[in-house]
Design a protein around this motif. Sequence first.
Motif, PDB file in Angstrom:
ATOM      1  N   UNK A 322       0.840  -1.205   0.000  1.00  0.00           N
ATOM      2  CA  UNK A 322       0.000   0.000   0.000  1.00  0.00           C
ATOM      3  C   UNK A 322       0.871   1.249   0.000  1.00  0.00           C
ATOM      4  N   UNK A 323       1.930   1.247   0.790  1.00  0.00           N
ATOM      5  CA  UNK A 323       2.812   2.418   0.852  1.00  0.00           C
ATOM      6  C   UNK A 323       3.537   2.664  -0.462  1.00  0.00           C
ATOM      7  N   UNK A 324       3.681   1.638  -1.296  1.00  0.00           N
ATOM      8  CA  UNK A 324       4.359   1.801  -2.576  1.00  0.00           C
ATOM      9  C   UNK A 324       3.483   2.329  -3.685  1.00  0.00           C
ATOM     10  N   UNK A 325       2.191   2.498  -3.456  1.00  0.00           N
ATOM     11  CA  UNK A 325       1.302   3.045  -4.485  1.00  0.00           C
ATOM     12  C   UNK A 325       1.675   4.496  -4.790  1.00  0.00           C
ATOM     13  N   UNK A 326       1.469   4.897  -6.041  1.00  0.00           N
ATOM     14  CA  UNK A 326       1.919   6.221  -6.484  1.00  0.00           C
ATOM     15  C   UNK A 326       1.234   7.342  -5.716  1.00  0.00           C
ATOM     16  N   UNK A 327      -0.044   7.181  -5.420  1.00  0.00           N
ATOM     17  CA  UNK A 327      -0.766   8.253  -4.741  1.00  0.00           C
ATOM     18  C   UNK A 327      -0.631   8.191  -3.227  1.00  0.00           C
ATOM     19  N   UNK A 328       0.017   7.141  -2.710  1.00  0.00           N
ATOM     20  CA  UNK A 328       0.222   7.019  -1.264  1.00  0.00           C
ATOM     21  C   UNK A 328       1.654   7.367  -0.875  1.00  0.00           C
ATOM     22  N   UNK A 329       2.612   7.003  -1.702  1.00  0.00           N
ATOM     23  CA  UNK A 329       4.013   7.139  -1.308  1.00  0.00           C
ATOM     24  C   UNK A 329       4.435   8.576  -0.984  1.00  0.00           C
ATOM     25  N   UNK A 330       3.977   9.593  -1.720  1.00  0.00           N
ATOM     26  CA  UNK A 330       4.356  10.964  -1.316  1.00  0.00           C
ATOM     27  C   UNK A 330       3.850  11.356   0.062  1.00  0.00           C
ATOM     28  N   UNK A 331       2.851  10.637   0.567  1.00  0.00           N
ATOM     29  CA  UNK A 331       2.272  10.949   1.882  1.00  0.00           C
ATOM     30  C   UNK A 331       2.505   9.802   2.866  1.00  0.00           C
ATOM     31  N   UNK A 332       3.649   9.118   2.736  1.00  0.00           N
ATOM     32  CA  UNK A 332       3.893   7.941   3.572  1.00  0.00           C
ATOM     33  C   UNK A 332       4.041   8.326   5.036  1.00  0.00           C
ATOM     34  N   UNK A 333       4.482   9.548   5.323  1.00  0.00           N
ATOM     35  CA  UNK A 333       4.592   9.988   6.721  1.00  0.00           C
ATOM     36  C   UNK A 333       3.219  10.042   7.389  1.00  0.00           C
ATOM     37  N   UNK A 334       2.199  10.447   6.638  1.00  0.00           N
ATOM     38  CA  UNK A 334       0.845  10.489   7.201  1.00  0.00           C
ATOM     39  C   UNK A 334       0.277   9.080   7.372  1.00  0.00           C
ATOM     40  N   UNK A 335       0.652   8.174   6.487  1.00  0.00           N
ATOM     41  CA  UNK A 335       0.239   6.781   6.663  1.00  0.00           C
ATOM     42  C   UNK A 335       0.878   6.193   7.918  1.00  0.00           C
ATOM     43  N   UNK A 336       2.131   6.541   8.166  1.00  0.00           N
ATOM     44  CA  UNK A 336       2.806   6.106   9.382  1.00  0.00           C
ATOM     45  C   UNK A 336       2.127   6.692  10.613  1.00  0.00           C
ATOM     46  N   UNK A 337       1.726   7.953  10.521  1.00  0.00           N
ATOM     47  CA  UNK A 337       1.004   8.584  11.630  1.00  0.00           C
ATOM     48  C   UNK A 337      -0.336   7.897  11.871  1.00  0.00           C
ATOM     49  N   UNK A 338      -1.015   7.528  10.789  1.00  0.00           N
ATOM     50  CA  UNK A 338      -2.289   6.820  10.941  1.00  0.00           C
ATOM     51  C   UNK A 338      -2.095   5.452  11.580  1.00  0.00           C
TER      52      UNK A 338
END
Length: 542
Positions: A322-338
Amino acid sequence: MGRPDPEEGQLPAPVKPPDGGWGWIVLLGCFVITGFSYAFPKAVSVYFKELMKDFHVGYSDTAWISSIMLAMLYGTGPVCSIMVNQFGCRPVMLIGGLLASAGMILASFTTNIIELYLTAGVLTGLGMALNFQPSLIMLGTYFDKRRPLANGLAAAGSPVFLSSLSPLGQVLLEKFGWRGGFLIMGGLLLNCCTCGAVMRPLDMGMKRKMGKAQDKYEAKEMLPVGGKSEEGISTTDGTKKGKKAKKKPKKGKKLLDFSIFSNRGFIIYTISKFILVLGLFVPPILLVNYAKDTGVPDTEAAFLLSIIGFIDIFARPACGMVAGLKWVRPHVAYLFSFSMLFNGLTDICSARASNYTGLVIFCVFFGISYGMVGALQFEVLMAIVGSQKFSSAIGLVLLIEAFAVLIGPPSAGRLVDALKNYEVIFYLAGSEVVLSALFLGVASYCCLNRGKKEPPPENNPSAEGGSDTEEAESDVQEAEEHSSDNHQPAHSTDNAVVVANEEANHVAEEQRGEGGGCPAGDGEVLARDSCNADQMVERDSF
């Protein structure tokens, strides 16, 4: 031939990660190293009861073996960074594998608990630390586009090895005793040397190819058309000798790069990670005892950890994808926060679980959130500091985490002894994890995004400190210096000077046509001469 020589004190250009090929072998080695590093300190706890009987010590005394291993894994981060920057990843990992194996082999011959601390604790812990950090560095070197997936797959080694090393340790204990089990475990740790051997430096083959291509290119350029080949070969040899004679001293590489503390993203990540570690490991440590106090049988209570491990195995690779998706990777810090917020809320919501079904539900959600945190923690750090500074960054982060590891779980244990209430501990641990998530998300949005939205300052040509003519003249000087350093033939230098002079005259003519006067500047001989000539023509015509 106008190209920078990487041997003359200049840093070589970073090689593009292949995102595959030999990188999959490196990923397999990182998977094994991660499994040993995180699972081995927990798997050793199988032998604690036998050690208590033989050495006549308490449970807290034997528990120090695992604590020392983890302290060495986290606390020696800067030492590992210095060794990697000085000697490279592969030699450090080979030495670490030998130390880890030697520590467990020597531990099988110990006669008291202090010797176990020094061998199984310090020596094995140091060896695993020298393997863990370089493996992550090599993983970031070989992967770029697929790096989130690679980090997720490598992180899955921890639950896989935990679910296999613990039963294996129990079998070895029953058949060979704790001394035989330690001896065999030491042999298993020699596989770390195999993993270190496959960590081939990425730029090794590229340097060889570039060196051969450069020699052929120089020989071809120096051979005159229709001339003698012997003269061209001798010229090439003379050029190489001149290069070797005029090598500039190499710039010393920083053993530990403290400039990363000027990176605001790194500061935010470090603070949030410190707060996170204070409460992240508390629930799984106290879970079994918490279940027993609520009336759950021992076997079913121990099975709760297996549920977390099983869910964790699949959660880490899935989160990496999921983190490697194009629309997710630029915001991986927010995914980590989530993921941290998800983990903290799971702790808080399960604090009132009073039956086995509620605890199973907690283990399922905790396994998912814990796997997400494990898959993203190093990916976010790589994205913040880059692969070039990752070796120093991870060492300093692990050192800071070591203090949190020594503060969080022991403090929670003391609170349990004092309050006799696990509910408060789960609330406290969950609150710490939620606080770290909110800090990372809010600070990243406020500090980092605002800096990106600031418009760049407009370029002022008058404030750049020089005109176009001066830049052309500087190009002439650079061409002359570069040609003299590399012992180029005279005709190539003359051609470079003529071309640069033509550019200078062309720029001067344009400026004269636009401004109607002579360009100002010292040393502009060509422009000044042409301008004076035009003024003489104007005076004569007048």
